[in-house]
Scaffold this active site. Structure first.
Site, PDB file in Angstrom:
ATOM      1  N   ARG A   1      22.145 -29.868  44.374  1.00  0.00           N
ATOM      2  CA  ARG A   1      22.934 -30.666  43.417  1.00  0.00           C
ATOM      3  C   ARG A   1      23.938 -31.463  44.224  1.00  0.00           C
ATOM      4  NH1 ARG A   1      25.815 -29.154  37.753  1.00  0.00           N
ATOM      5  NH2 ARG A   1      23.631 -29.362  37.175  1.00  0.00           N
TER       6      ARG A   1
ATOM      7  N   HIS B   1      18.559 -35.926  36.390  1.00  0.00           N
ATOM      8  CA  HIS B   1      18.720 -34.475  36.176  1.00  0.00           C
ATOM      9  C   HIS B   1      17.378 -33.960  35.627  1.00  0.00           C
ATOM     10  CE1 HIS B   1      20.485 -30.686  35.716  1.00  0.00           C
ATOM     11  NE2 HIS B   1      21.394 -30.898  34.798  1.00  0.00           N
TER      12      HIS B   1
ATOM     13  N   GLN C   1      16.876 -30.521  33.697  1.00  0.00           N
ATOM     14  CA  GLN C   1      17.435 -30.507  32.346  1.00  0.00           C
ATOM     15  C   GLN C   1      16.430 -31.042  31.326  1.00  0.00           C
ATOM     16  OE1 GLN C   1      20.836 -29.599  31.376  1.00  0.00           O
ATOM     17  NE2 GLN C   1      19.730 -29.562  29.451  1.00  0.00           N
TER      18      GLN C   1
ATOM     19  N   ASP D   1      25.718 -36.177  25.902  1.00  0.00           N
ATOM     20  CA  ASP D   1      26.142 -35.628  27.196  1.00  0.00           C
ATOM     21  C   ASP D   1      27.612 -36.014  27.351  1.00  0.00           C
ATOM     22  OD1 ASP D   1      26.314 -34.780  29.867  1.00  0.00           O
ATOM     23  OD2 ASP D   1      25.060 -36.393  30.677  1.00  0.00           O
TER      24      ASP D   1
ATOM     25  N   CYS E   1      23.290 -31.215  26.727  1.00  0.00           N
ATOM     26  CA  CYS E   1      22.923 -30.520  27.972  1.00  0.00           C
ATOM     27  C   CYS E   1      24.000 -29.536  28.410  1.00  0.00           C
ATOM     28  CB  CYS E   1      22.610 -31.522  29.074  1.00  0.00           C
ATOM     29  SG  CYS E   1      23.940 -32.681  29.393  1.00  0.00           S
TER      30      CYS E   1
ATOM     31  N   ARG F   1      16.608 -23.617  30.536  1.00  0.00           N
ATOM     32  CA  ARG F   1      16.728 -24.011  31.944  1.00  0.00           C
ATOM     33  C   ARG F   1      16.040 -22.969  32.824  1.00  0.00           C
ATOM     34  NH1 ARG F   1      20.750 -27.413  33.357  1.00  0.00           N
ATOM     35  NH2 ARG F   1      19.565 -27.413  35.293  1.00  0.00           N
TER      36      ARG F   1
HETATM   37  N1   CP Z   1      23.562 -28.812  32.058  1.00  0.00           N
HETATM   38  C1   CP Z   1      23.897 -28.438  33.306  1.00  0.00           C
HETATM   39  O1   CP Z   1      23.298 -28.852  34.291  1.00  0.00           O
HETATM   40  O2   CP Z   1      24.916 -27.549  33.362  1.00  0.00           O
HETATM   41  P1   CP Z   1      25.705 -27.104  34.672  1.00  0.00           P
HETATM   42  O3   CP Z   1      26.474 -28.319  35.158  1.00  0.00           O
HETATM   43  O4   CP Z   1      26.630 -26.011  34.205  1.00  0.00           O
HETATM   44  O5   CP Z   1      24.738 -26.627  35.702  1.00  0.00           O
HETATM   45  N1  NVA Z   2      25.947 -36.339  33.171  1.00  0.00           N
HETATM   46  C1  NVA Z   2      26.590 -35.080  33.486  1.00  0.00           C
HETATM   47  C2  NVA Z   2      25.617 -33.968  33.361  1.00  0.00           C
HETATM   48  C3  NVA Z   2      26.217 -32.595  33.543  1.00  0.00           C
HETATM   49  C4  NVA Z   2      25.205 -31.489  33.443  1.00  0.00           C
HETATM   50  C5  NVA Z   2      27.174 -35.128  34.888  1.00  0.00           C
HETATM   51  O1  NVA Z   2      26.544 -35.675  35.792  1.00  0.00           O
HETATM   52  O2  NVA Z   2      28.299 -34.629  35.078  1.00  0.00           O
END
Ligand code: CP
Ligand code: NVA
Length: 301
Positions: free
Chosen positions: A100, A127, A130, A218, A258, A286
């Site tokens: 990530r 993502h 997700q 989101d 999400c 997930r």
């Molecule tokens: N939706 C999601 O990716 O959550 P986190 O940021 O908690 O991993």
């Molecule tokens: N769009 C959000 C998703 C979090 C799971 C971000 O990138 O912070």
């Protein structure tokens, strides 16, 4: 499948088979195939996470492997060691990586230089994990995601929105991006799509939700965009999912998020709690969808 770097890189049949494998694995967690037995998998995260981190740690263990969480702030990557050097070191020691971070190119470079099966656990561009979990959730709730109409409301140019658009482009359903002009998908992104027949973009929130099978939102301030928070919240306020907007949705429409959710911003507490079962099913899925990804990677010849 060598890696899971984006929805863009998947075919329609691959998306379908990952979602279906996730559904199968969900039926009995105790019967998980031990495809990662004896393997060490790194989770390299330079952004915060609750769901992704926990679901990958649990999923890797259930498949027989050992996860190793590496915070970007703690390893030399955070002090400027290039991703390609980090990748070459880990490639000599471990068996796979879940990353990530900010730049999509870093995940691509890690996959290339490490030679390890690599999973994108969120970048600024996509993502993918997700969206696979969300398609599984829609399949459970509506029987199928084929021919459904999913509307993404809010920051229509964020990573989650882009993965939704790629999923629709790869086939099977229609995506509506409901967003003010300032937060619609960038022209440079739209130019990369081979086909826009499954995509509608609108700046009318009521038109967006009308006839939607699933209304998805989101956060308005994605990780890395914190400096723009005040401006984003002001522009996106009319895009809140609230009871008034929901009077324009068709009965039975799913509301999805999400997570993490900011109640009072992109969604009200009332709508969030009324649809909590779906939203927390998404979070649980997930685990199952990502186990499907890991099993598929292990089957790579
Ligand atoms: N939706 C999601 O990716 O959550 P986190 O940021 O908690 O991993
Ligand atoms: N769009 C959000 C998703 C979090 C799971 C971000 O990138 O912070």
């Amino acid at each position: 499948m060598d890696h899971l770097l984006s929805i863009e890189a998947l075919t329609g049949p691959q998306i379908e088979s990952l979602v279906n494998l996730g559904a199968t694995l969900k039926k009995d967690r105790t019967a998980s195939p031990q495809v990662l037995a004896g393997q060490q998998w790194a989770l390299i995260f330079t952004k915060s996470s609750t769901r992704t981190r926990v679901s990958f740690e649990v999923g890797i263990r259930e498949l027989g492997g050992t996860p190793m969480f590496l915070s970007g702030a703690d390893i030399q990557l955070g002090r400027g060691e290039p991703i390609k050097d980090t990748a070459r070191v880990l490639g000599r020691m471990i068996h796979g990586a879940v990353i990530r971070t900010f730049a999509q190119q870093d995940v691509v470079d890690f996959a290339h230089y490490s030679g390890l099966p690599t999973v994108n656990a969120l970048t600024d561009d996509e993502h993918p994990c997700q969206i696979l979990a969300d398609l599984l959730t829609i399949q459970e709730r509506l029987g199928t995601w084929k021919n459904k109409r999913v509307v993404f409301m809010g920051d229509g140019d964020c990573n989650v929105a882009r993965s939704w658009i790629w999923a629709a482009v790869r086939g099977g359903f229609h995506i509506v991006i409901g967003a003010p002009k300032a937060f619609q998908p960038a022209a440079s992104f739209l130019a990369t799509l081979p086909d826009q027949s499954n995509l509608t973009i609108t700046d009318d929130p009521i038109a967006a939700v009308t006839n939607a099978d699933a209304i998805y939102t989101d956060v308005w301030v994605s990780m890395g965009k914190e400096e723009e928070a005040t401006e984003r919240i002001e522009i996106l306020r009319p895009w809140q999912i609230n009871d008034t907007l929901m009077t324009h949705a068709k009965p039975g429409a799913l509301v999805m998020h999400c997570l993490p959710a900011y109640r009072g911003k992109e969604i009200t507490n009332e709508v969030m709690e009324a649809h909590a079962q779906t939203i927390f099913d998404q979070a649980e899925n997930r685990l199952h969808a990502q186990k499907a990804i890991l099993v598929s990677l292990s089957q790579n010849p």
